[in-house]
Scaffold this active site. Structure first.
Site, PDB file in Angstrom:
ATOM      1  N   HIS A  78       0.677  -1.471  -0.377  1.00 43.40           N
ATOM      2  CA  HIS A  78      -0.244  -0.082  -0.328  1.00 43.40           C
ATOM      3  C   HIS A  78       0.862   0.799   0.288  1.00 43.40           C
ATOM      4  O   HIS A  78       1.703   2.023   0.572  1.00 43.40           O
ATOM      5  CB  HIS A  78      -0.520  -0.067   1.157  1.00 43.40           C
ATOM      6  CG  HIS A  78      -2.054   1.172   1.199  1.00 43.40           C
ATOM      7  ND1 HIS A  78      -3.237   0.423   1.818  1.00 43.40           N
ATOM      8  CD2 HIS A  78      -2.021   1.665   0.977  1.00 43.40           C
ATOM      9  CE1 HIS A  78      -3.939   1.597   1.666  1.00 43.40           C
ATOM     10  NE2 HIS A  78      -3.540   2.743   1.601  1.00 43.40           N
ATOM     11  N   GLU A 104      -2.367  -2.045  -3.484  1.00 44.65           N
ATOM     12  CA  GLU A 104      -3.661  -0.473  -2.814  1.00 44.65           C
ATOM     13  C   GLU A 104      -3.166   0.478  -3.130  1.00 44.65           C
ATOM     14  O   GLU A 104      -1.950   0.501  -2.795  1.00 44.65           O
ATOM     15  CB  GLU A 104      -4.466  -1.302  -1.506  1.00 44.65           C
ATOM     16  CG  GLU A 104      -3.445  -2.076  -0.390  1.00 44.65           C
ATOM     17  CD  GLU A 104      -4.091  -2.595   0.309  1.00 44.65           C
ATOM     18  OE1 GLU A 104      -4.627  -3.567   0.401  1.00 44.65           O
ATOM     19  OE2 GLU A 104      -3.947  -1.647   1.515  1.00 44.65           O
ATOM     20  N   HIS A 155      -8.605  -6.653   6.507  1.00 40.75           N
ATOM     21  CA  HIS A 155      -8.741  -4.833   7.590  1.00 40.75           C
ATOM     22  C   HIS A 155      -9.132  -5.547   8.655  1.00 40.75           C
ATOM     23  O   HIS A 155      -9.360  -6.670   9.386  1.00 40.75           O
ATOM     24  CB  HIS A 155      -9.470  -4.207   7.319  1.00 40.75           C
ATOM     25  CG  HIS A 155      -8.779  -2.815   7.350  1.00 40.75           C
ATOM     26  ND1 HIS A 155      -8.416  -3.039   8.774  1.00 40.75           N
ATOM     27  CD2 HIS A 155      -7.726  -1.686   7.053  1.00 40.75           C
ATOM     28  CE1 HIS A 155      -7.920  -1.199   8.334  1.00 40.75           C
ATOM     29  NE2 HIS A 155      -7.756  -0.607   7.682  1.00 40.75           N
TER      30      HIS A 155
HETATM   31  N1  PXP Z   1      -7.111  -3.962   2.769  1.00 40.15           N
HETATM   32  C1  PXP Z   1      -6.642  -3.046   2.670  1.00 40.15           C
HETATM   33  C2  PXP Z   1      -7.830  -2.097   2.049  1.00 40.15           C
HETATM   34  C3  PXP Z   1      -5.968  -2.215   3.894  1.00 40.15           C
HETATM   35  O1  PXP Z   1      -6.148  -0.914   3.525  1.00 40.15           O
HETATM   36  C4  PXP Z   1      -5.363  -2.718   4.614  1.00 40.15           C
HETATM   37  C5  PXP Z   1      -4.566  -2.269   5.242  1.00 40.15           C
HETATM   38  O2  PXP Z   1      -3.399  -1.171   4.966  1.00 40.15           O
HETATM   39  C6  PXP Z   1      -5.550  -4.127   4.611  1.00 40.15           C
HETATM   40  C7  PXP Z   1      -6.593  -5.009   3.600  1.00 40.15           C
HETATM   41  C8  PXP Z   1      -4.557  -5.091   6.305  1.00 40.15           C
HETATM   42  O3  PXP Z   1      -5.189  -4.384   6.777  1.00 40.15           O
HETATM   43  P1  PXP Z   1      -4.571  -5.288   8.246  1.00 40.15           P
HETATM   44  O4  PXP Z   1      -3.020  -4.758   8.515  1.00 40.15           O
HETATM   45  O5  PXP Z   1      -5.429  -4.275   9.472  1.00 40.15           O
HETATM   46  O6  PXP Z   1      -4.321  -6.444   7.776  1.00 40.15           O
END
Ligand code: PXP
Length: 237
Positions: free
Chosen positions: A43, A70, A190
């Site tokens: 990301h 992402e 997430h």
């Molecule tokens: N998916 C997206 C779109 C995210 O922005 C994030 C965090 O960067 C995640 C998944 C992963 O989330 P986590 O770090 O809480 O596992």
């Protein structure tokens, strides 16, 4: 089969804390693949506080599993994605200074913006995914925009799961059914963790992919990276 994509932003955060190259983001990504991860997620943010553009370029030719980028579709992000051509791009509506994503897209309001992006990325041969909540109408608008997949924003599930798992999963099962009936693929991410991942997968076994960063990297401090990845994959059996 639900693929596990490991989000390696936390590794970059740790590296950036000291300015050198320890831990080595590329090595960790390759080790995640070696230990069974079926994808790597990054990301990149405009201030490069986690993953840097140079990391993205370094990773692209070396990864052998699915590469998912992402981020918020700023002109810089769009340009980077089109240059790097990952397997998948996941569009997230987060502001540049946000700590982490905290909502899905309002796909109705941003329909024309998202539709143009689906065309741009799809035309470049990149699978598209839009980050959404469980509102069925907004999922329908993601389909209208032409997304190949949606990624369900699972933080509300993770928050409610410890006290009321049935109530926590219910809107996600409904949303996942809607996604399936609209012919889109389904990702989720997430705050997924060893605590809540299995229950989500048991209830939505047609999930294509989960993208997990924070909890997985935190668990690796205790279990080690290899064992941690094995444990997460066990939740997806
Ligand atoms: N998916 C997206 C779109 C995210 O922005 C994030 C965090 O960067 C995640 C998944 C992963 O989330 P986590 O770090 O809480 O596992």
């Amino acid at each position: 089969m639900t693929k596990l994509s490991v989000n390696i932003n936390k590794i970059a955060t740790l590296r950036n804390a000291r300015g050198g190259n320890n831990p080595d983001v590329v090595k960790v990504a390759l080790d995640c693949e070696k230990f069974g991860a079926e994808g790597i997620t990054v990301h990149p943010r405009p201030d490069e506080r986690h993953i840097r553009r140079s990391d993205v370029y370094a990773l692209r030719p070396l990864l052998t599993t699915e590469f998912n980028m992402e981020g918020y579709p700023s002109p810089e992000f769009i340009d980077l994605v089109l240059k790097v051509k990952p397997h998948q791009v996941t569009l997230v509506p987060d502001a540049p200074d946000q700590i982490t994503s905290n909502s899905g897209w309002d796909t109705k309001t941003h329909l024309s913006f998202l539709s143009d992006l689906m065309e741009t990325f799809g035309g470049a041969g990149i699978r598209t995914s839009i980050f959404v909540g469980t509102d069925i109408e907004l999922i329908e608008y993601a389909a209208k925009a032409g997304a190949d997949r949606v990624e369900l924003y699972t933080e509300p599930y993770a928050t409610l799961y410890p006290t009321n798992p049935e109530a926590a999963i219910a809107p996600f099962v409904e949303a996942a059914k809607a996604v399936r009936s609209l012919g889109m693929g389904l990702n989720a991410g997430h705050d997924l963790s060893l605590v809540n991942l299995k229950y989500m997968h048991d209830n939505i076994p047609w999930l294509d992919e989960v993208s997990i960063g924070h909890a997985l990297i935190s668990d690796a401090l205790y279990l080690g990276l290899q064992k941690t990845i094995e444990e997460y994959k066990n939740c997806l059996q």
